[in-house]
Design an enzyme around this catalytic site. Structure first.
Site, PDB file in Angstrom:
ATOM      1  N   CYS A   1      65.958 -24.018  74.791  1.00  0.00           N
ATOM      2  CA  CYS A   1      65.642 -23.047  75.862  1.00  0.00           C
ATOM      3  C   CYS A   1      66.866 -22.608  76.646  1.00  0.00           C
ATOM      4  CB  CYS A   1      64.583 -23.610  76.806  1.00  0.00           C
ATOM      5  SG  CYS A   1      65.130 -25.049  77.780  1.00  0.00           S
TER       6      CYS A   1
ATOM      7  N   CYS B   1      69.335 -28.278  77.181  1.00  0.00           N
ATOM      8  CA  CYS B   1      68.557 -28.178  75.951  1.00  0.00           C
ATOM      9  C   CYS B   1      69.101 -27.030  75.095  1.00  0.00           C
ATOM     10  CB  CYS B   1      67.083 -27.926  76.294  1.00  0.00           C
ATOM     11  SG  CYS B   1      66.029 -27.537  74.894  1.00  0.00           S
TER      12      CYS B   1
ATOM     13  N   THR C   1      65.781 -38.645  76.306  1.00  0.00           N
ATOM     14  CA  THR C   1      66.641 -37.810  75.459  1.00  0.00           C
ATOM     15  C   THR C   1      67.937 -37.407  76.154  1.00  0.00           C
ATOM     16  OG1 THR C   1      65.580 -35.757  76.210  1.00  0.00           O
ATOM     17  CG2 THR C   1      64.626 -36.853  74.281  1.00  0.00           C
TER      18      THR C   1
ATOM     19  N   CYS D   1      65.501 -29.103  80.692  1.00  0.00           N
ATOM     20  CA  CYS D   1      64.889 -27.889  80.134  1.00  0.00           C
ATOM     21  C   CYS D   1      64.343 -26.978  81.225  1.00  0.00           C
ATOM     22  CB  CYS D   1      63.725 -28.259  79.209  1.00  0.00           C
ATOM     23  SG  CYS D   1      64.140 -29.338  77.837  1.00  0.00           S
TER      24      CYS D   1
ATOM     25  N   ARG E   1      58.318 -30.261  72.448  1.00  0.00           N
ATOM     26  CA  ARG E   1      57.115 -31.061  72.656  1.00  0.00           C
ATOM     27  C   ARG E   1      57.067 -31.578  74.089  1.00  0.00           C
ATOM     28  NH1 ARG E   1      56.182 -36.253  68.908  1.00  0.00           N
ATOM     29  NH2 ARG E   1      57.867 -37.043  70.241  1.00  0.00           N
TER      30      ARG E   1
ATOM     31  N   CYS F   1      60.072 -24.237  78.175  1.00  0.00           N
ATOM     32  CA  CYS F   1      60.660 -24.694  76.910  1.00  0.00           C
ATOM     33  C   CYS F   1      59.567 -25.014  75.880  1.00  0.00           C
ATOM     34  CB  CYS F   1      61.528 -25.923  77.141  1.00  0.00           C
ATOM     35  SG  CYS F   1      62.395 -26.473  75.635  1.00  0.00           S
TER      36      CYS F   1
END
Length: 359
Positions: free
Chosen positions: A79, A76, A41, A45, A52, A49
């Site tokens: 978070c 992210c 991605t 994070c 998933r 967080c």
């Protein structure tokens, strides 16, 4: 080496890493210790967080947000690892609201505070209490009481002090004065002059004991070896009050206190005149909620009143307690369970705990 072997090695390395369990558990205690990034991605994070959990072969760890960004990852949006931790941001919001309350001429309403913080009234109420141990209204009342006490001890008239403290009408203040000051405003301004304190000094199995009471209830239970020192302590606490030897009726109060010291299981039904700052009173209330025969650490008490960092201040409030046994500061111990200092001596503390344990 083929792609499947690379993926397998990455997954094995992540699973062996001691930081991986914190990611799986979304452990908030690990926030700030490290950050994790997800290769698929391009996002990094915090460990806590709520996104998933990524596949282990896609994860890499970084010691700081800056290191993750230098490696090409972006923060992210869930978070917000590029901002201070949530608890710090919440604490900053509460601190700003505390300053707003302190500086306001009249206490702001819950909805006004919520609007200032950009939160719902319910969320703000819960957040404020979690960080201060008080509701916004209770905090405003406590700060107003502190301003009132400061004004009454300065060279102000009672009326000036009342309005400077934030009261819009003197009638409301006079309705609350006894609970805030423990006496009338004029008497408080005079340093407690003309207040009457009944007292008696006796003996119990722990040594000398001094019991004193105002018109509102017990205001001192002091323990020691030297009766003269106990009397001097009482005189220092109520420097301008009129100290009166107890009569036959008061002797029954003393007998009940001594009986409670000797046999904690019988309980103490006498009224208390508890005097202290808002913080001290919160600590003392938490102490009174510790059941006989049980103990709590200073850090536990700090957490119970909503101020986990205030461990030293909790210890200071315990040391300031003038109502031995009635406010059971002897039930507070170190984190490892060992006995720490007690203003009336560690030996007395041990004896009280042993009695309660066998009651």
């Amino acid at each position: 080496m083929n792609a499947s072997n690379v993926i397998a090695r990455r997954a094995a390395a992540a699973l062996r890493d001691p930081r991986w369990p914190a990611v799986v558990a979304r452990d908030p205690a690990a926030d700030g210790e490290f950050f994790y990034a997800v290769r698929t991605t391009g996002v990094y994070c915090r460990p806590s967080c709520g996104a998933r959990t990524p596949r282990p072969e896609n994860v890499e760890f970084h010691r700081s947000a800056a290191a993750a960004e230098q490696a090409g990852f972006r923060a992210c949006r869930r978070c917000r690892p590029d901002l201070p931790p949530l608890v710090e941001r919440q604490a900053a919001v509460v601190a700003e609201l505390c300053r707003l309350i302190e500086q306001a001429e009249a206490p702001p309403t819950l909805h006004q505070l919520a609007g200032q913080a950009g939160l719902s009234a319910h969320h703000l109420h819960r957040l404020f209490k979690a960080h201060t141990g008080l509701t916004p209204k209770a905090y405003a009342v406590a700060r107003r009481a502190e301003r009132l006490r400061a004004g009454l001890t300065a060279e102000k008239s009672v009326t000036e002090a009342v309005f400077a403290a934030g009261y819009n009408a003197s009638g409301r203040f006079y309705a609350e004065a006894a609970g805030i000051l423990g006496m009338t405003a004029s008497r408080y301004r005079a340093g407690g002059a003309a207040a009457e304190i009944r007292f008696a000094i006796g003996q119990c199995s722990l040594g000398a004991i001094l019991v004193a009471a105002s018109e509102r209830g017990l205001c001192a239970i002091l323990l020691g070896d030297d009766p003269e020192l106990l009397l001097r302590d009482l005189q220092d606490r109520f420097a301008k009050a009129r100290l009166i030897g107890g009569d036959a009726g008061f002797e029954r109060w003393v007998a009940e206190v001594v009986g409670f010291v000797e046999a904690p299981g019988i309980g103490l039904t006498l009224p208390l005149d508890i005097r202290g700052t808002a913080f001290q009173q919160r600590v003392w209330q938490a102490l009174r909620e510790i059941p006989a025969g049980q103990t709590a650490s200073y850090s536990e008490i700090a957490r119970r009143i909503g101020q986990p960092q205030a461990v030293r201040a909790v210890a200071g409030a315990c040391a300031a307690n003038a109502l031995a046994v009635a406010i059971p500061c002897h039930r507070v111990v170190r984190t490892d369970g060992s006995l720490s200092g007690y203003r009336w001596g560690v030996a007395r503390k041990r004896a009280l705990l042993e009695r309660e344990g066998g009651a």
